[in-house]
Design a protein around this motif. Structure first.
Motif, PDB file in Angstrom:
ATOM      1  N   THR A   1     -49.915 -61.848 -43.959  1.00 16.84           N
ATOM      2  CA  THR A   1     -50.871 -62.935 -44.034  1.00 16.84           C
ATOM      3  C   THR A   1     -52.064 -62.492 -44.882  1.00 16.84           C
ATOM      4  OG1 THR A   1     -52.106 -62.219 -42.082  1.00 16.84           O
ATOM      5  CG2 THR A   1     -50.203 -63.645 -41.710  1.00 16.84           C
ATOM      6  N   VAL A   2     -52.896 -63.451 -45.261  1.00 15.70           N
ATOM      7  CA  VAL A   2     -54.072 -63.152 -46.072  1.00 15.70           C
ATOM      8  C   VAL A   2     -54.998 -62.186 -45.335  1.00 15.70           C
ATOM      9  CG1 VAL A   2     -56.145 -64.129 -47.113  1.00 15.70           C
ATOM     10  CG2 VAL A   2     -53.967 -65.332 -47.330  1.00 15.70           C
ATOM     11  N   ILE A   3     -55.150 -62.408 -44.033  1.00 13.79           N
ATOM     12  CA  ILE A   3     -56.042 -61.550 -43.244  1.00 13.79           C
ATOM     13  C   ILE A   3     -55.498 -60.124 -43.202  1.00 13.79           C
ATOM     14  CG2 ILE A   3     -56.957 -61.096 -40.934  1.00 13.79           C
ATOM     15  CD1 ILE A   3     -57.116 -64.100 -40.506  1.00 13.79           C
ATOM     16  N   GLU A   4     -54.189 -59.971 -43.028  1.00 17.98           N
ATOM     17  CA  GLU A   4     -53.585 -58.638 -42.994  1.00 17.98           C
ATOM     18  C   GLU A   4     -53.766 -57.914 -44.321  1.00 17.98           C
ATOM     19  OE1 GLU A   4     -49.960 -59.145 -39.747  1.00 17.98           O
ATOM     20  OE2 GLU A   4     -49.659 -59.775 -41.832  1.00 17.98           O
ATOM     21  N   ILE A   5     -53.587 -58.648 -45.416  1.00 19.37           N
ATOM     22  CA  ILE A   5     -53.773 -58.051 -46.743  1.00 19.37           C
ATOM     23  C   ILE A   5     -55.221 -57.632 -46.933  1.00 19.37           C
ATOM     24  CG2 ILE A   5     -53.745 -58.501 -49.237  1.00 19.37           C
ATOM     25  CD1 ILE A   5     -51.372 -60.362 -48.763  1.00 19.37           C
ATOM     26  N   PHE A   6     -56.151 -58.471 -46.490  1.00 17.26           N
ATOM     27  CA  PHE A   6     -57.570 -58.139 -46.629  1.00 17.26           C
ATOM     28  C   PHE A   6     -57.929 -56.900 -45.809  1.00 17.26           C
ATOM     29  CE2 PHE A   6     -62.128 -58.792 -45.549  1.00 17.26           C
ATOM     30  CZ  PHE A   6     -62.629 -58.693 -46.848  1.00 17.26           C
ATOM     31  N   LEU A   7     -57.391 -56.793 -44.593  1.00 11.20           N
ATOM     32  CA  LEU A   7     -57.654 -55.631 -43.756  1.00 11.20           C
ATOM     33  C   LEU A   7     -57.056 -54.372 -44.372  1.00 11.20           C
ATOM     34  CD1 LEU A   7     -57.086 -57.110 -40.174  1.00 11.20           C
ATOM     35  CD2 LEU A   7     -59.266 -56.561 -41.299  1.00 11.20           C
ATOM     36  N   GLN A   8     -55.879 -54.492 -45.001  1.00 11.11           N
ATOM     37  CA  GLN A   8     -55.286 -53.351 -45.703  1.00 11.11           C
ATOM     38  C   GLN A   8     -56.166 -52.921 -46.880  1.00 11.11           C
ATOM     39  OE1 GLN A   8     -51.330 -54.543 -46.831  1.00 11.11           O
ATOM     40  NE2 GLN A   8     -50.413 -53.861 -44.911  1.00 11.11           N
ATOM     41  N   THR A   9     -56.708 -53.909 -47.572  1.00  5.64           N
ATOM     42  CA  THR A   9     -57.598 -53.612 -48.705  1.00  5.64           C
ATOM     43  C   THR A   9     -58.838 -52.868 -48.231  1.00  5.64           C
ATOM     44  OG1 THR A   9     -56.856 -55.641 -49.832  1.00  5.64           O
ATOM     45  CG2 THR A   9     -58.900 -54.620 -50.613  1.00  5.64           C
ATOM     46  N   LEU A  10     -59.434 -53.338 -47.148  1.00  4.50           N
ATOM     47  CA  LEU A  10     -60.611 -52.667 -46.604  1.00  4.50           C
ATOM     48  C   LEU A  10     -60.288 -51.238 -46.173  1.00  4.50           C
ATOM     49  CD1 LEU A  10     -62.301 -55.460 -44.434  1.00  4.50           C
ATOM     50  CD2 LEU A  10     -62.961 -54.666 -46.705  1.00  4.50           C
ATOM     51  N   ALA A  11     -59.088 -51.052 -45.624  1.00 12.03           N
ATOM     52  CA  ALA A  11     -58.690 -49.714 -45.192  1.00 12.03           C
ATOM     53  C   ALA A  11     -58.572 -48.761 -46.377  1.00 12.03           C
ATOM     54  CB  ALA A  11     -57.359 -49.783 -44.441  1.00 12.03           C
ATOM     55  N   THR A  12     -58.295 -49.319 -47.553  1.00 16.54           N
ATOM     56  CA  THR A  12     -58.179 -48.505 -48.767  1.00 16.54           C
ATOM     57  C   THR A  12     -59.538 -48.191 -49.385  1.00 16.54           C
ATOM     58  OG1 THR A  12     -56.004 -49.427 -49.295  1.00 16.54           O
ATOM     59  CG2 THR A  12     -57.243 -48.441 -51.112  1.00 16.54           C
ATOM     60  N   THR A  13     -60.384 -49.199 -49.506  1.00 19.01           N
ATOM     61  CA  THR A  13     -61.626 -49.037 -50.263  1.00 19.01           C
ATOM     62  C   THR A  13     -62.829 -48.602 -49.418  1.00 19.01           C
ATOM     63  OG1 THR A  13     -62.159 -51.401 -50.019  1.00 19.01           O
ATOM     64  CG2 THR A  13     -60.897 -50.744 -51.967  1.00 19.01           C
TER      65      THR A  13
END
Length: 316
Positions: free
Chosen positions: A3-15
């Motif tokens: 989902t969009v939220i899951e992708i956003f949380l993955q992005t935050l975990a990276t950056t």
């Protein structure tokens, strides 16, 4: 399917881990726990020793068939040259002559050696370190030559000394680490386990120490006093050029890890070395410092959003 939220949380975990270290460095400097002497010593240690060790070990363990990509290297060099020409043309039209060299360098020269490499490692692990390390060798050559050319064009009292420029590039510890490590990786030379473990301990100092130093050098008071053309150069560096270069890379067929790696390098904030070079050549050092500070602060937002958009579109 994420989902969009899951992708956003993955992005935050990276950056976020990368930029958290930058803001921690800013906070520690404000508290007085680290000072200019610490930053100078730690930065020298990173540049001369720990970062070259990290690059050497990363390439040594790499699959060169995957990490060494001539097409990617060629595209990045062309994109850098194109970005440089575009910003210079804009500066001739919109920026006063005395500030053009500083503006152009600040708008195209990214901090790929620290922030770009840290983000690549966070997003792609060993591939990010090895492929990013090889790309870094090309980046250093391109950035140093182009920066000197544009700065000296607008410093009439300075002369362009190609011999010194080439010697400085040839002696750069990061370039030397790439050149030395590639033959070792190609011939699959192995070292004793204790040597590799000791090297890993030493190399592990690199990214947290370097990111703390970047944060500690950000001057919020300088930004408040005077930003001027620095904001325009910062928008070029953090928004316009990453978007155009990444779009061009996708248009010619790059995708996945290759596209992600190039985006992270294109979207890195302005290198602190740009300030050092401007100051040494007698340019507008305050403007150069403001560009470094503004782009570093913007990066936490623009890089996160960029990775999120690319991941949501399934491109990286």
């Amino acid at each position: 399917m994420y989902t969009v939220i899951e992708i956003f949380l993955q992005t935050l975990a990276t950056t976020l881990p990368v930029f958290a270290m930058v803001f921690i460095g800013l906070g520690l400097r404000k508290l007085g726990w680290i000072d200019a002497a610490f930053v100078n010593t730690a930065s020298a240690l990173v540049f001369k020793a720990t970062l070259p060790t990290l690059i050497f070990l990363s390439i040594l363990r790499a699959d060169l068939d995957t990490a060494f990509n001539p097409k990617l290297l060629a595209f990045f060099a062309l994109a850098t040259a194109g970005s440089f020409a575009m910003v210079w043309a804009w500066a001739v039209w919109r920026v006063s002559r005395s500030d053009r060299g500083v503006y152009v360098q600040g708008a195209f020269r990214g901090n790929c050696g620290i922030v770009g490499l840290a983000l690549a490692a966070s997003l792609y692990g060993d591939y990010g370190l090895s492929a990013g390390g090889i790309l870094l060798g090309l980046v250093i050559i391109c950035y140093n030559i182009l920066s000197v050319v544009v700065l000296l064009t607008y410093q009439s009292d300075q002369k362009l000394r190609w011999g010194k420029i080439l010697v400085d590039i040839a002696r750069n510890p990061l370039i030397l680490s790439v050149l030395v490590s590639v033959p070792f990786a190609w011939w699959e030379v192995s070292f004793p386990e204790w040597v590799m473990t000791s090297g890993d301990y030493f190399a592990s100092l690199t990214l947290p120490l370097a990111l703390l130093c970047i944060g500690a050098t950000v001057s919020l008071s300088s930004i408040r006093k005077e930003s001027g053309p620095a904001m325009g150069a910062s928008i070029f560096k953090m928004v316009t050029l990453p978007a155009l270069c990444t779009l061009a890379a996708w248009a010619v067929g790059f995708e996945g890890r290759e596209l992600g790696l190039m985006f992270l390098y294109f979207a890195s904030p302005t290198a602190a070395a740009s300030f050092v070079m401007v100051k040494a050549l007698g340019g507008n050092a305050r403007m150069a410092a403001n560009i470094v500070a503004i782009t570093t602060l913007l990066a936490s937002v623009t890089v996160t959003l960029g990775v999120f958009v690319l991941q949501s579109a399934g491109l990286i």
